[in-house]
Design a protein around this motif. Structure first.
Motif, PDB file in Angstrom:
ATOM      1  N   GLY A   1       0.933  -1.159  -0.048  1.00 47.24           N
ATOM      2  CA  GLY A   1       0.158  -0.124  -0.049  1.00 47.24           C
ATOM      3  C   GLY A   1       0.858   1.290   0.002  1.00 47.24           C
ATOM      4  O   GLY A   1       2.040   1.196  -0.048  1.00 47.24           O
ATOM      5  N   PRO A   2       0.249   2.144   0.312  1.00 44.30           N
ATOM      6  CA  PRO A   2       1.071   3.794   0.175  1.00 44.30           C
ATOM      7  C   PRO A   2       1.708   3.723   1.568  1.00 44.30           C
ATOM      8  O   PRO A   2       1.632   3.288   2.269  1.00 44.30           O
ATOM      9  N   HIS A   3       2.440   5.299   1.577  1.00 42.60           N
ATOM     10  CA  HIS A   3       3.194   5.271   2.758  1.00 42.60           C
ATOM     11  C   HIS A   3       2.166   5.695   3.755  1.00 42.60           C
ATOM     12  O   HIS A   3       0.911   6.285   3.691  1.00 42.60           O
ATOM     13  N   TYR A   4       2.592   5.108   4.989  1.00 45.35           N
ATOM     14  CA  TYR A   4       1.708   5.568   6.205  1.00 45.35           C
ATOM     15  C   TYR A   4       1.966   7.022   6.590  1.00 45.35           C
ATOM     16  O   TYR A   4       2.813   7.511   6.692  1.00 45.35           O
ATOM     17  N   GLN A   5       0.591   7.829   6.755  1.00 40.30           N
ATOM     18  CA  GLN A   5       0.722   9.079   7.016  1.00 40.30           C
ATOM     19  C   GLN A   5      -0.029   9.187   8.446  1.00 40.30           C
ATOM     20  O   GLN A   5      -1.194   8.763   8.371  1.00 40.30           O
ATOM     21  N   ASP A   6       0.432  10.288   9.103  1.00 37.68           N
ATOM     22  CA  ASP A   6      -0.207  10.557  10.379  1.00 37.68           C
ATOM     23  C   ASP A   6      -1.630  11.406  10.100  1.00 37.68           C
ATOM     24  O   ASP A   6      -2.548  10.991  10.693  1.00 37.68           O
ATOM     25  N   GLN A   7      -1.207  12.406   9.397  1.00 33.80           N
ATOM     26  CA  GLN A   7      -2.480  13.115   8.705  1.00 33.80           C
ATOM     27  C   GLN A   7      -2.622  12.848   7.247  1.00 33.80           C
ATOM     28  O   GLN A   7      -1.742  13.011   6.659  1.00 33.80           O
ATOM     29  N   GLN A   8      -3.655  12.072   7.017  1.00 34.97           N
ATOM     30  CA  GLN A   8      -3.978  11.659   5.787  1.00 34.97           C
ATOM     31  C   GLN A   8      -4.504  12.480   4.743  1.00 34.97           C
ATOM     32  O   GLN A   8      -4.856  13.327   4.896  1.00 34.97           O
ATOM     33  N   ASP A   9      -3.547  12.535   3.473  1.00 33.81           N
ATOM     34  CA  ASP A   9      -4.034  13.465   2.479  1.00 33.81           C
ATOM     35  C   ASP A   9      -5.296  12.940   2.012  1.00 33.81           C
ATOM     36  O   ASP A   9      -5.672  11.998   1.608  1.00 33.81           O
ATOM     37  N   PRO A  10      -6.342  14.223   2.001  1.00 35.55           N
ATOM     38  CA  PRO A  10      -7.575  13.774   1.663  1.00 35.55           C
ATOM     39  C   PRO A  10      -7.761  13.280   0.181  1.00 35.55           C
ATOM     40  O   PRO A  10      -8.769  12.310  -0.142  1.00 35.55           O
ATOM     41  N   ALA A  11      -6.820  13.640  -0.785  1.00 36.29           N
ATOM     42  CA  ALA A  11      -6.853  13.321  -2.123  1.00 36.29           C
ATOM     43  C   ALA A  11      -6.555  11.838  -2.394  1.00 36.29           C
ATOM     44  O   ALA A  11      -7.020  11.230  -3.128  1.00 36.29           O
ATOM     45  N   THR A  12      -6.000  11.340  -1.499  1.00 37.70           N
ATOM     46  CA  THR A  12      -5.674   9.747  -1.522  1.00 37.70           C
ATOM     47  C   THR A  12      -6.277   9.004  -0.603  1.00 37.70           C
ATOM     48  O   THR A  12      -6.197   7.612  -0.518  1.00 37.70           O
TER      49      THR A  12
END
Length: 218
Positions: free
Chosen positions: A130-141
């Protein structure tokens, strides 16, 4: 009135019958049947639930790279991370902070690599992590299984865990990243090694080329 010699034998007979009846049952059980054998005694253990079934068979976050096999922990997809090379990932969550340390041995020597924590565990396909783990997720993804965020507002080393490194003459390296947050439950399950250092500019932020290898960590 009956004679005394008639009453006494009758009373004694009744007492004997009562004692005989009581002797036939254990104290306190009455006519209840004895309990059957326990599950442990029969040798039939309780079936394992899904949560009890382990996924990788190796030690999480540590192992020698090899082509994908079911239950694998360290998987290589490219010769730049050769079979038999190895990696170890340590995750330390302390208070509000998380520190991830990546150590590699035997990769392509004197070479640049990108590396990040990804959402899912390793699989047979490099994209399975899957994609990179983000603490604050990009709404576009959000809701996308593979599409990575390239917006530097979200794709940056404070909101993601970046572990870029350069190997020495033996193909070894160690790198560490500390961020001010902790993983959400069930996410941040792998570290993926990429072909190049990570971009930081608009439209390419977070990109690091092909996925060469993957280590399941959680």
């Amino acid at each position: 009135m009956k004679p005394l010699h008639t009453i006494v034998p009758t009373a004694l007979a009744t007492l004997v019958l009562s004692l005989t009846a009581c002797a036939g049952s254990p104290e306190g059980t009455g006519d209840e049947p004895a309990p059957g054998p326990t599950e442990e005694a029969t040798g039939n253990p309780t079936p394992a639930t899904e949560s009890q079934v382990p996924e990788p068979t190796g030690e999480l976050g540590s192992g020698e790279f090899a082509p994908y096999a079911e239950g694998a922990t360290a998987v290589t997809y490219d010769e730049r991370v050769p079979e038999g090379s190895s990696a170890e990932v340590k995750v330390n969550e302390d208070g509000a902070e998380t520190t991830v340390t990546l150590s590699v041995k035997g990769l392509e020597p004197e070479s640049e690599f990108g590396s990040h924590v990804h959402v899912a565990a390793c699989g047979s396909d490099p994209d399975d992590a899957g994609p990179h783990y983000q603490d604050q997720q990009d709404p576009a993804t959000q809701g996308q299984d593979v599409v990575a965020s390239t917006d530097p507002v979200y794709a940056n080393p404070k909101n993601e865990i970046w572990l870029d490194f350069i190997t020495d003459a033996e193909g070894n390296a160690e790198v560490e990243s500390t961020v001010g947050w902790q993983f959400r439950e069930g996410e941040g399950r792998s570290v993926v090694i990429h072909a190049t250092h990570t971009g930081m500019e608009e439209g390419e932020a977070g990109e690091a080329g092909d996925r060469l290898a993957c280590i399941t960590i959680r």
